[in-house]
Structure formats: structure tokens, C-alpha cells
Design a protein around this motif. Structure first.
Motif, PDB file in Angstrom:
ATOM      1  N   GLN A  72      60.427 -42.027  -5.051  1.00 29.14           N
ATOM      2  CA  GLN A  72      59.883 -40.776  -5.582  1.00 29.14           C
ATOM      3  C   GLN A  72      58.861 -41.064  -6.669  1.00 29.14           C
ATOM      4  O   GLN A  72      59.100 -41.876  -7.564  1.00 29.14           O
ATOM      5  N   LEU A  73      57.713 -40.383  -6.565  1.00 32.44           N
ATOM      6  CA  LEU A  73      56.660 -40.551  -7.558  1.00 32.44           C
ATOM      7  C   LEU A  73      57.030 -39.834  -8.847  1.00 32.44           C
ATOM      8  O   LEU A  73      57.662 -38.771  -8.826  1.00 32.44           O
ATOM      9  N   ASP A  74      56.589 -40.398  -9.978  1.00 31.87           N
ATOM     10  CA  ASP A  74      56.815 -39.749 -11.263  1.00 31.87           C
ATOM     11  C   ASP A  74      55.716 -38.745 -11.590  1.00 31.87           C
ATOM     12  O   ASP A  74      55.856 -37.908 -12.472  1.00 31.87           O
TER      13      ASP A  74
ATOM     14  N   GLY B  26      50.738 -34.417  -3.250  1.00 30.73           N
ATOM     15  CA  GLY B  26      51.068 -33.327  -4.165  1.00 30.73           C
ATOM     16  C   GLY B  26      52.469 -33.403  -4.735  1.00 30.73           C
ATOM     17  O   GLY B  26      53.168 -34.416  -4.628  1.00 30.73           O
ATOM     18  N   LEU B  27      52.922 -32.280  -5.319  1.00 31.73           N
ATOM     19  CA  LEU B  27      54.218 -32.226  -5.981  1.00 31.73           C
ATOM     20  C   LEU B  27      55.373 -32.196  -4.999  1.00 31.73           C
ATOM     21  O   LEU B  27      56.414 -32.814  -5.208  1.00 31.73           O
ATOM     22  N   ARG B  28      55.220 -31.447  -3.905  1.00 31.72           N
ATOM     23  CA  ARG B  28      56.348 -31.211  -2.993  1.00 31.72           C
ATOM     24  C   ARG B  28      56.150 -31.850  -1.614  1.00 31.72           C
ATOM     25  O   ARG B  28      56.920 -31.598  -0.702  1.00 31.72           O
ATOM     26  N   GLY B  29      55.124 -32.663  -1.483  1.00 35.67           N
ATOM     27  CA  GLY B  29      54.863 -33.316  -0.203  1.00 35.67           C
ATOM     28  C   GLY B  29      55.465 -34.705  -0.120  1.00 35.67           C
ATOM     29  O   GLY B  29      56.197 -35.155  -1.012  1.00 35.67           O
ATOM     30  N   ALA B  30      55.145 -35.396   0.976  1.00 40.78           N
ATOM     31  CA  ALA B  30      55.670 -36.746   1.195  1.00 40.78           C
ATOM     32  C   ALA B  30      54.787 -37.477   2.189  1.00 40.78           C
ATOM     33  O   ALA B  30      54.057 -36.860   2.968  1.00 40.78           O
ATOM     34  N   VAL B  31      54.854 -38.790   2.154  1.00 40.50           N
ATOM     35  CA  VAL B  31      54.243 -39.618   3.183  1.00 40.50           C
ATOM     36  C   VAL B  31      55.300 -40.584   3.698  1.00 40.50           C
ATOM     37  O   VAL B  31      56.171 -41.038   2.943  1.00 40.50           O
TER      38      VAL B  31
ATOM     39  N   GLN C 134      58.479 -33.329  -7.004  1.00 41.44           N
ATOM     40  CA  GLN C 134      59.392 -32.208  -6.773  1.00 41.44           C
ATOM     41  C   GLN C 134      59.739 -32.074  -5.286  1.00 41.44           C
ATOM     42  O   GLN C 134      59.915 -30.979  -4.772  1.00 41.44           O
ATOM     43  N   ALA C 135      59.830 -33.200  -4.599  1.00 45.32           N
ATOM     44  CA  ALA C 135      60.035 -33.191  -3.147  1.00 45.32           C
ATOM     45  C   ALA C 135      61.453 -33.613  -2.769  1.00 45.32           C
ATOM     46  O   ALA C 135      61.659 -34.400  -1.849  1.00 45.32           O
ATOM     47  N   GLN C 136      62.469 -33.034  -3.467  1.00 48.95           N
ATOM     48  CA  GLN C 136      63.856 -33.388  -3.163  1.00 48.95           C
ATOM     49  C   GLN C 136      64.225 -33.033  -1.722  1.00 48.95           C
ATOM     50  O   GLN C 136      65.052 -33.692  -1.098  1.00 48.95           O
ATOM     51  N   GLY C 137      63.592 -31.971  -1.185  1.00 48.49           N
ATOM     52  CA  GLY C 137      63.880 -31.585   0.194  1.00 48.49           C
ATOM     53  C   GLY C 137      63.539 -32.680   1.189  1.00 48.49           C
ATOM     54  O   GLY C 137      64.292 -32.935   2.136  1.00 48.49           O
ATOM     55  N   TRP C 138      62.427 -33.354   0.986  1.00 47.51           N
ATOM     56  CA  TRP C 138      62.041 -34.450   1.875  1.00 47.51           C
ATOM     57  C   TRP C 138      62.926 -35.665   1.663  1.00 47.51           C
ATOM     58  O   TRP C 138      63.241 -36.395   2.617  1.00 47.51           O
ATOM     59  N   MET C 139      63.351 -35.888   0.444  1.00 45.06           N
ATOM     60  CA  MET C 139      64.230 -37.022   0.171  1.00 45.06           C
ATOM     61  C   MET C 139      65.576 -36.849   0.872  1.00 45.06           C
ATOM     62  O   MET C 139      66.111 -37.780   1.476  1.00 45.06           O
ATOM     63  N   GLU C 140      66.110 -35.638   0.834  1.00 41.79           N
ATOM     64  CA  GLU C 140      67.365 -35.368   1.521  1.00 41.79           C
ATOM     65  C   GLU C 140      67.182 -35.462   3.036  1.00 41.79           C
ATOM     66  O   GLU C 140      68.055 -35.972   3.750  1.00 41.79           O
ATOM     67  N   ALA C 141      66.025 -35.002   3.521  1.00 47.75           N
ATOM     68  CA  ALA C 141      65.744 -35.091   4.961  1.00 47.75           C
ATOM     69  C   ALA C 141      65.709 -36.550   5.416  1.00 47.75           C
ATOM     70  O   ALA C 141      66.228 -36.896   6.489  1.00 47.75           O
ATOM     71  N   ALA C 142      65.099 -37.405   4.613  1.00 54.06           N
ATOM     72  CA  ALA C 142      65.021 -38.820   4.964  1.00 54.06           C
ATOM     73  C   ALA C 142      66.413 -39.427   5.055  1.00 54.06           C
ATOM     74  O   ALA C 142      66.707 -40.226   5.967  1.00 54.06           O
TER      75      ALA C 142
END
Length: 545
Positions: free
Chosen positions: A489-491, A502-507, A466-474
Motif C-alpha cells: 500500500q502506498l503512503d 490515485g487514492l482508491r485505485g490499484a495496479v 485509501q484502497a482497502q477494498g482492493w487489498m481485501e480483494a487481493a
């Protein structure tokens, strides 16, 4: 002797030494499209087994580079990571270790294969490269460095001419006696000689002996007081064997060196087959050392492999550490040369790899001491003592934690404040903590695609479900800076595989597969946050377009 007056041939990276580590660096530069040249004073790849075994991490990289299957085909079968303790190879066996169980932490597995085979496959993978080639019979002599680059003086061993080669960066992969290291004035720290060892490489058909193909090595119990304990190493499972034994504390104490007839006699005694047909292939004498260079870099000059560190061979971390050195350095050279990163990124190579070399050196030295205790047990003839050290040897052979669990604590990473867990050499604990290799998990039911396949040429942002915010930031940061950031994106959170984002994080993962930065939540301004992270990682004063 003539000196060629023409303008020196130029490449971005000049690699001195065409062993497995130098060839690995060349293959990585080829994959990155970086112009390179390799100078090797030998006439071809090695004809001696030397190092014997590619660990799990190395085989992961070979899988990525498309040569894993070819290397595996030339090695011992799976499950052959076994030492047997015997009176003779064909005679009484006191016991043997068990193979390391595969816990499923990798899409690959270690392969017991000789260095000569590895070099041949790496060299073959470079064939026809438009970015560079390996130049044999070129002896590196010296170099001069300036702010503009490096000029190396080289002897062409075919013609006797002196040549000048120009490059932006010089990489010394020229082994334990590295001329590059000496020219750079970098000292080695640690004991240079723990013992003097001899290798006797011979051929004989032992395929009729039970379990011969699935036994990596035989420790031979000495028959006479004061006799050395010899280890016979299996190089291909059939007919090529390497006898390795102690021949002196500070120098080769044999007077004179063994004749071929004496090597044949030794092989017959070790096998317990007095009429065995044996042919000597070649031999070498070498010093068992535990040394790490004071620095892995001097301005535009870098050391990788044995030029930077020398380990006891027990555990097989010499060649594998060198391959990891090249993998760490190559992407940094590529980004600096392309103008994507600042020059200071190259300082992180020494910061990251030197502590790993120290750890691998200590692990290897511990294994060497374990060998000495096993030798003592064999000389005693005490069955309980022998059995104890056979079992303890599994701590030598089972080393997934050492090969997969190493982590960078400073360098091209942004720490997240979490505390590093102690490294256990025998057991690997997957984690997405900054500095660690990103965990493996399968992406398909056929188990053909791994999460590790995401990391190769560019930075990758791995986002939670659920980390669409980080995907858009990238996407925005990549567009603004020109630095490619691919997104996966992880399933599911994949907590069982060691992911804590987690659900809304990123690496953010580096091209070498090591995590550079981690968060388990969405920042108030993810674009600024990720941009700042990238600026710090690439050592740039400003990263806006």
C-alpha cells in the motif's frame, strides 16, 4: 563415435548457450526453483570483452539478484559514459561528450563493464545451485519436439560421445548463428551484413593519461586517405583496450589478417606512444547486422538474446535486450510449469519482446549511422563539423528512455484504454500504465529500499492510500485461486513519480516488474473484477478454486 544409450537426463528447461543471456536465464530459473541445465560448447566463460556495458534496467535486475556491487567493482567509474574524439589517445583532443545526468528514476545506474566480467559474476551466482548447472564442452546438434516435451541431441566435446537430453522446454541462447533457431526453421529478417568489423584486444598501461579511467571510448581521426576510423574501447580503465574498426563491406578484406606485430604497431599509432609496451590478448572478426527473428517461439522452443535479434553494437542494446528477454520469459515458464498458468501464457513472450527488439534494433542502427557521419566529419578535418557530431553523439549515449521506457502493448496485460505516449530514447517518463515498468521511488530516508524491490517472484497488488477494498480483494482472490498476490500500500499517491492509480485505485504488477492492470477507482465488485483480470492474464479458462 558412440551414442550413450542410457535414459536421457531430464530437466524442466534446457538452455543452449552459456553466454550472459543463457546464464541470466539459468539464474532466474534457479531463483524460481525450476530444474534447468545449460549446455555451452566452450570450455568456460568468454575471455573476450564482446559487449561492453549494462544499461540501467539490467543494473536494476543485478541489484535485485545480489550481483550489482560485484559487477560495478569490475567496471569503469560512474560518469565514464563519455566518448572523446582525438588525433591520438595521448595527443590532441577535439572534444568529448558529457555523461548522462542521473534524473533519479532508478535505484541503480548504468555500468560500463565488459561481457567477460558479467559472465563470470553470473556464473559465480549459480555456484552450488540445487536446481541445475552449466555443462561446458557440450555442443547442441539438433532436437525433436512432441506434445510431451523436447529431446536434444548433444555432442560431448570431451569424450566425443553423442548424448540425448530431455526437457519440457528448450531455450536457444546460442548467439547470432543459433543452431536452435535454424533447427526450428525460424528465419531472420533484415540485413545480415552491414559491414565486417575487427576487434583487436590488447593490454598496455595507459593509466598515466589524463581522464583515461573516465573515458569509455576514443574515436581516432584517420591519418591517411581511405584509412578506417578506429574506436578504442576502454574495458577496465587501466590496461585493457579493444580496438574496433571496419575491415570490409561483405567480408574481411585484409590480406592477410594482421599479425601480432601489426596490432602492436596499430595500438602505438592509436595511442600516440611509439614506445608503448603492448601485448596482444586475442582478436575476433564479426558482422555488423540489423536483424530480428520472424518469431521468437516454435511450440516448446524459445529464442532469447542474439539468437532472436542482432543489432549494431552502437548503444549497447544487444546483451541488455537479451537479459530482458530472459527476464520476461522465465516467470512465464515457471508459472506454466507449476500449473498456475495456462500454456497460452507462453505465447505472450513473442508478443511482448519482438516489438521491443525492433525498437532497439532501429535505435542501434540510427546510432551506427551517426557513427558514419562522425567518421565523415573526422576525415574532413572541419572543426565545426566535428563539434556538431560530437554533440549529436550524446543522443547515442544518453538513452534512459530507451532502456527504461519500453512498454508492452499486448500480451500478458489488460489495457486500460489510455493512449501510449511516444517513446523518447533520451528521456524516460515514468508511468504505471499497463505494460510499463512500475516507477521507482525510495521507501526510506536512507535510500536503501526502492519500490522496485517489491517485484521479484510473485504478482503484487500496489494499492492506493485509501484502497482497502482492493487489498481485501487481493487477499480473497489469492486464497480462492492459490495464486500468490502480495499486497503493498502506498503512503501517498506518488503522482510526481508517475503513478496515476490515485487514492482508491490499484495496479497489479507482474513478477518482472511490469504493470499488468490498472484502475484508479474501486469497482462495485472488486473480488470478481480482480479475479477476472487474473484469469485473463494467466490464460486460464476458469480460475475459481
Amino acid at each position: 563415435m558412440n551414442t550413450r544409450p542410457a535414459t536421457p537426463p531430464h530437466c524442466a528447461v534446457l538452455v543452449v548457450g552459456g553466454g550472459p543471456v543463457g546464464l541470466t536465464m539459468a539464474l532466474l530459473l534457479h531463483r524460481f526453483g525450476v530444474p534447468f541445465a545449460v549446455l555451452e560448447k566452450g570450455t568456460t566463460t568468454t575471455d573476450h570483452p564482446k559487449a561492453r556495458g549494462c544499461d540501467i534496467r539490467t543494473m536494476e535486475l543485478f541489484r535485485q539478484w545480489g550481483i550489482a556491487d560485484k559487477v560495478v567493482a569490475r567496471g569503469l567509474p560512474p560518469g565514464s559514459d563519455v566518448f572523446a574524439v582525438v588525433d591520438t589517445i595521448a595527443g590532441h583532443e577535439y572534444g568529448r561528450t558529457v555523461p548522462e545526468p542521473n534524473a533519479g528514476h532508478s535505484p541503480a545506474w548504468r555500468c560500463l563493464v565488459s561481457q567477460d566480467a558479467v559472465e563470470e559474476e553470473l556464473f559465480a551466482a549459480l555456484a552450488g545451485s540445487p536446481f541445475g548447472q552449466v555443462h561446458y564442452q557440450r555442443e547442441f546438434l539438433s532436437y525433436e519436439a512432441s506434445d510431451q516435451g523436447v529431446v536434444a541431441q548433444v555432442r560431448n566435446l570431451r569424450s566425443g560421445e553423442l548424448e540425448r537430453w530431455s526437457c519440457d522446454y528448450l531455450v536457444g541462447a546460442d548467439g547470432a548463428g543459433s543452431t536452435v533457431r535454424r533447427q526450428a526453421g525460424i528465419e531472420m529478417r533484415g540485413p545480415a551484413t552491414l559491414a565486417v568489423m575487427a576487434n583487436e584486444y590488447w593490454t598496455a598501461d595507459l593509466s598515466g593519461i589524463a581522464r583515461i579511467a573516465s573515458t569509455a571510448a576514443y574515436r581516432i581521426r584517420p591519418k591517411a586517405p581511405g584509412e578506417s576510423v578506429w574506436t578504442v574501447l576502454n574495458t577496465n580503465g587501466r590496461d585493457r583496450w579493444l580496438s574496433a574498426g571496419f575491415v570490409g563491406q561483405e567480408r574481411d578484406e585484409r590480406t592477410p589478417e594482421r599479425t601480432d606485430a601489426e596490432v602492436v604497431d596499430l595500438a602505438r599509432r592509436q595511442t600516440g606512444l611509439p614506445n608503448l609496451e603492448v601485448k596482444v590478448i586475442n582478436r575476433s572478426t564479426w558482422r555488423l547486422s540489423r536483424q530480428v527473428a520472424a518469431s521468437f517461439r516454435a511450440d516448446r522452443v524459445f529464442l532469447i538474446g542474439d539468437a532472436a535479434h542482432r543489432f549494431p553494437p552502437n548503444g549497447g542494446f544487444g546483451m541488455n535486450s537479451g537479459i530482458a528477454d530472459a527476464h520476461n520469459l522465465a516467470w512465464k515458464l515457471r508459472m506454466v510449469l507449476s500449473g498456475v498458468a495456462g500454456e497460452s501464457l507462453l505465447a505472450t513472450y513473442d508478443q511482448e519482446r519482438k516489438p521491443i527488439a525492433e525498437s532497439n534494433a532501429d535505435f542501434s542502427l540510427g546510432n551506427q549511422r551517426r557513427f558514419l557521419m562522425t567518421d565523415e566529419a573526422l576525415r574532413s578535418g572541419n572543426r565545426d563539423q566535428i563539434e556538431f557530431w560530437i554533440r549529436d553523439t550524446e543522443n547515442h549515449l544518453h538513452s534512459s528512455g530507451q532502456s527504461l521506457g519500453f512498454s508492452y502493448e499486448e500480451g500478458a496485460i489488460v489495457p486500460d484504454g489510455t493512449v501510449r505516449q511516444p517513446l523518447h530514447p533520451r528521456y524516460y517518463l515514468p508511468t504505471d500504465r499497463p505494460g510499463a515498468r512500475f516507477p521507482h521511488f525510495w521507501l526510506d530516508l536512507a535510500r536503501a529500499k526502492s519500490s522496485l524491490d517489491w517485484f521479484d517472484m510473485e504478482f503484487v497488488l500496489v494499492a492506493g492510500p485509501q484502497a482497502q477494498g482492493w487489498m481485501e480483494a487481493a487477499k480473497q482472490v489469492s486464497e480462492r485461486t492459490g495464486v500468490t498476490i502480495r499486497v503493498q500500500q502506498l503512503d501517498s499517491p506518488h503522482e510526481r513519480e508517475g503513478c496515476a492509480l490515485g487514492l482508491r485505485g490499484a495496479v497489479l504488477v507482474r513478477p518482472d516488474g511490469h504493470v499488468a492492470w490498472r484502475t484508479a477507482w474501486l469497482a462495485s465488485d472488486p473480488v470478481t473484477t480482480l479475479g477476472d483480470v487474473l484469469q485473463q492474464l494467466l490464460c486460464l479458462e476458469e480460475i475459481t478454486a
